[in-house]
Motif scaffolding. Structure first.
Motif, PDB file in Angstrom:
ATOM      1  N   LEU A 137       0.823  -1.204   0.000  1.00  0.00           N
ATOM      2  CA  LEU A 137       0.000   0.000   0.000  1.00  0.00           C
ATOM      3  C   LEU A 137       0.864   1.264   0.000  1.00  0.00           C
ATOM      4  CD1 LEU A 137      -2.884  -1.038   2.404  1.00  0.00           C
ATOM      5  CD2 LEU A 137      -3.055  -0.571  -0.044  1.00  0.00           C
ATOM      6  N   THR A 138       1.999   1.214   0.684  1.00  0.00           N
ATOM      7  CA  THR A 138       2.921   2.349   0.676  1.00  0.00           C
ATOM      8  C   THR A 138       3.433   2.599  -0.735  1.00  0.00           C
ATOM      9  OG1 THR A 138       3.547   1.951   2.970  1.00  0.00           O
ATOM     10  CG2 THR A 138       5.079   3.262   1.647  1.00  0.00           C
ATOM     11  N   LEU A 139       3.766   1.540  -1.447  1.00  0.00           N
ATOM     12  CA  LEU A 139       4.201   1.677  -2.834  1.00  0.00           C
ATOM     13  C   LEU A 139       3.071   2.247  -3.693  1.00  0.00           C
ATOM     14  CD1 LEU A 139       6.279   1.281  -5.059  1.00  0.00           C
ATOM     15  CD2 LEU A 139       5.534  -1.103  -5.232  1.00  0.00           C
ATOM     16  N   ALA A 140       1.867   1.770  -3.493  1.00  0.00           N
ATOM     17  CA  ALA A 140       0.714   2.292  -4.240  1.00  0.00           C
ATOM     18  C   ALA A 140       0.495   3.772  -3.923  1.00  0.00           C
ATOM     19  CB  ALA A 140      -0.539   1.478  -3.926  1.00  0.00           C
ATOM     20  N   LEU A 141       0.657   4.161  -2.674  1.00  0.00           N
ATOM     21  CA  LEU A 141       0.510   5.562  -2.284  1.00  0.00           C
ATOM     22  C   LEU A 141       1.587   6.414  -2.939  1.00  0.00           C
ATOM     23  CD1 LEU A 141      -0.813   7.798  -0.625  1.00  0.00           C
ATOM     24  CD2 LEU A 141       0.650   7.096   1.304  1.00  0.00           C
ATOM     25  N   GLU A 142       2.812   5.935  -2.930  1.00  0.00           N
ATOM     26  CA  GLU A 142       3.903   6.682  -3.566  1.00  0.00           C
ATOM     27  C   GLU A 142       3.643   6.844  -5.061  1.00  0.00           C
ATOM     28  OE1 GLU A 142       6.433   8.371  -2.252  1.00  0.00           O
ATOM     29  OE2 GLU A 142       5.544   7.866  -0.314  1.00  0.00           O
ATOM     30  N   THR A 143       3.149   5.815  -5.704  1.00  0.00           N
ATOM     31  CA  THR A 143       2.818   5.887  -7.132  1.00  0.00           C
ATOM     32  C   THR A 143       1.718   6.917  -7.363  1.00  0.00           C
ATOM     33  OG1 THR A 143       3.434   3.567  -7.395  1.00  0.00           O
ATOM     34  CG2 THR A 143       2.059   4.528  -9.124  1.00  0.00           C
ATOM     35  N   THR A 144       0.714   6.904  -6.516  1.00  0.00           N
ATOM     36  CA  THR A 144      -0.382   7.867  -6.614  1.00  0.00           C
ATOM     37  C   THR A 144       0.129   9.281  -6.409  1.00  0.00           C
ATOM     38  OG1 THR A 144      -1.913   6.187  -5.807  1.00  0.00           O
ATOM     39  CG2 THR A 144      -2.653   8.484  -5.689  1.00  0.00           C
ATOM     40  N   GLU A 145       0.960   9.484  -5.393  1.00  0.00           N
ATOM     41  CA  GLU A 145       1.529  10.810  -5.120  1.00  0.00           C
ATOM     42  C   GLU A 145       2.348  11.299  -6.307  1.00  0.00           C
ATOM     43  OE1 GLU A 145       0.856  12.820  -2.730  1.00  0.00           O
ATOM     44  OE2 GLU A 145      -0.116  11.487  -1.291  1.00  0.00           O
ATOM     45  N   TYR A 146       3.111  10.405  -6.920  1.00  0.00           N
ATOM     46  CA  TYR A 146       3.903  10.764  -8.089  1.00  0.00           C
ATOM     47  C   TYR A 146       2.988  11.254  -9.211  1.00  0.00           C
ATOM     48  CZ  TYR A 146       6.617  10.394 -12.344  1.00  0.00           C
ATOM     49  OH  TYR A 146       7.194  10.676 -13.542  1.00  0.00           O
ATOM     50  N   LYS A 147       1.926  10.503  -9.477  1.00  0.00           N
ATOM     51  CA  LYS A 147       1.009  10.889 -10.544  1.00  0.00           C
ATOM     52  C   LYS A 147       0.362  12.243 -10.246  1.00  0.00           C
ATOM     53  CE  LYS A 147       0.992   7.995 -13.887  1.00  0.00           C
ATOM     54  NZ  LYS A 147       1.480   8.461 -15.193  1.00  0.00           N
ATOM     55  N   ILE A 148       0.015  12.492  -9.020  1.00  0.00           N
ATOM     56  CA  ILE A 148      -0.563  13.787  -8.642  1.00  0.00           C
ATOM     57  C   ILE A 148       0.439  14.899  -8.928  1.00  0.00           C
ATOM     58  CG2 ILE A 148      -1.331  15.207  -6.684  1.00  0.00           C
ATOM     59  CD1 ILE A 148      -2.577  12.563  -5.546  1.00  0.00           C
ATOM     60  N   ARG A 149       1.722  14.685  -8.575  1.00  0.00           N
ATOM     61  CA  ARG A 149       2.767  15.685  -8.871  1.00  0.00           C
ATOM     62  C   ARG A 149       2.902  15.897 -10.375  1.00  0.00           C
ATOM     63  NH1 ARG A 149       5.416  12.829  -4.790  1.00  0.00           N
ATOM     64  NH2 ARG A 149       6.799  11.841  -6.307  1.00  0.00           N
ATOM     65  N   VAL A 150       2.836  14.800 -11.147  1.00  0.00           N
ATOM     66  CA  VAL A 150       2.917  14.919 -12.605  1.00  0.00           C
ATOM     67  C   VAL A 150       1.772  15.785 -13.114  1.00  0.00           C
ATOM     68  CG1 VAL A 150       2.651  13.635 -14.793  1.00  0.00           C
ATOM     69  CG2 VAL A 150       4.184  12.786 -13.001  1.00  0.00           C
ATOM     70  N   TYR A 151       0.557  15.534 -12.642  1.00  0.00           N
ATOM     71  CA  TYR A 151      -0.592  16.287 -13.104  1.00  0.00           C
ATOM     72  C   TYR A 151      -0.540  17.749 -12.654  1.00  0.00           C
ATOM     73  CZ  TYR A 151      -2.431  11.726 -14.352  1.00  0.00           C
ATOM     74  OH  TYR A 151      -2.599  10.481 -14.894  1.00  0.00           O
ATOM     75  N   ASP A 152       0.182  18.004 -11.584  1.00  0.00           N
ATOM     76  CA  ASP A 152       0.373  19.390 -11.132  1.00  0.00           C
ATOM     77  C   ASP A 152       1.533  20.064 -11.854  1.00  0.00           C
ATOM     78  OD1 ASP A 152      -1.735  19.233  -9.368  1.00  0.00           O
ATOM     79  OD2 ASP A 152      -0.485  18.808  -7.614  1.00  0.00           O
ATOM     80  N   GLY A 153       2.211  19.307 -12.737  1.00  0.00           N
ATOM     81  CA  GLY A 153       3.320  19.880 -13.488  1.00  0.00           C
ATOM     82  C   GLY A 153       4.654  19.840 -12.772  1.00  0.00           C
ATOM     83  N   HIS A 154       4.762  19.011 -11.726  1.00  0.00           N
ATOM     84  CA  HIS A 154       5.989  18.924 -10.929  1.00  0.00           C
ATOM     85  C   HIS A 154       6.416  17.470 -10.732  1.00  0.00           C
ATOM     86  CE1 HIS A 154       5.189  23.115 -10.044  1.00  0.00           C
ATOM     87  NE2 HIS A 154       4.001  22.766  -9.592  1.00  0.00           N
ATOM     88  N   PRO A 155       6.758  16.755 -11.810  1.00  0.00           N
ATOM     89  CA  PRO A 155       7.077  15.333 -11.670  1.00  0.00           C
ATOM     90  C   PRO A 155       8.312  15.050 -10.834  1.00  0.00           C
ATOM     91  CG  PRO A 155       7.626  16.080 -13.869  1.00  0.00           C
ATOM     92  CD  PRO A 155       6.896  17.210 -13.196  1.00  0.00           C
ATOM     93  N   GLU A 156       9.238  15.989 -10.760  1.00  0.00           N
ATOM     94  CA  GLU A 156      10.464  15.702 -10.025  1.00  0.00           C
ATOM     95  C   GLU A 156      10.342  15.956  -8.525  1.00  0.00           C
ATOM     96  OE1 GLU A 156       9.990  19.732 -11.158  1.00  0.00           O
ATOM     97  OE2 GLU A 156      10.302  18.098 -12.548  1.00  0.00           O
ATOM     98  N   GLY A 157       9.335  16.661  -8.072  1.00  0.00           N
ATOM     99  CA  GLY A 157       9.260  17.039  -6.672  1.00  0.00           C
ATOM    100  C   GLY A 157       8.386  16.236  -5.895  1.00  0.00           C
TER     101      GLY A 157
END
Length: 157
Positions: A137-157
């Motif tokens: 679930l932690t891995l799934a959360l990290e993946t979700t957080e990454y996608k949210i950052r991508v959609y916000d235009g900040h994939p590296e942060g």
């Protein structure tokens, strides 16, 4: 304290549940939260207290995991012992314990203290499964957080 209230307190505590929340969980599973002298609960009362459906309570009974007494009219009466067992059962089911494992565990409990080593082994195995679920679930959360950052235009942060 109803189990849903306890769950909300634990979830609200975040990554590090406070000692008081953990104590509340232990208290709920112990004799102090659900008084041993409390009057037995009907199916509806027990279901409401535990946040379960009456159907679920009957299912656990059909599976031999809980055996509420019956009053003179034939209605189920859930004792404090039954309620504590139901809390345990629902937590284990939520954590992914199979009905087969639960039945085995409860059968061992009913056989008495000589089965403690085997019961401990079942709980250790369940803990291992829960830890793995948490990691997944932690891995799934990290993946979700990454996608949210991508959609916000900040994939590296």
């Amino acid at each position: 304290m109803a189990t849903e209230d306890l769950i909300e307190r634990i979830l609200a505590a975040g990554d590090e549940p406070s000692a008081s929340v953990i104590d509340a969980l232990h208290e709920l599973l112990d004799d102090t939260a659900i008084e041993t002298s409390a009057t037995p609960k009907s199916v509806a009362e027990a279901a409401r207290l535990l946040g379960l459906s009456p159907h679920t309570l009957r299912y656990y009974e059909q599976e031999g995991l809980v055996r509420p007494a019956r009053n003179a009219s034939g209605y189920r009466e859930y004792s404090a012992f039954d309620l504590r067992r139901l809390i345990f059962l629902t937590r284990m089911r939520l954590s992914g314990m199979t009905m087969q494992d639960l039945k085995r565990y409860i059968a061992l409990v009913e056989q008495g203290p000589s089965t403690v080593p085997e019961r401990r082994r079942i709980m250790l195995d369940q803990r291992d499964r829960i830890v793995r679920q948490i990691r997944e679930l932690t891995l799934a959360l990290e993946t979700t957080e990454y996608k949210i950052r991508v959609y916000d235009g900040h994939p590296e942060g």
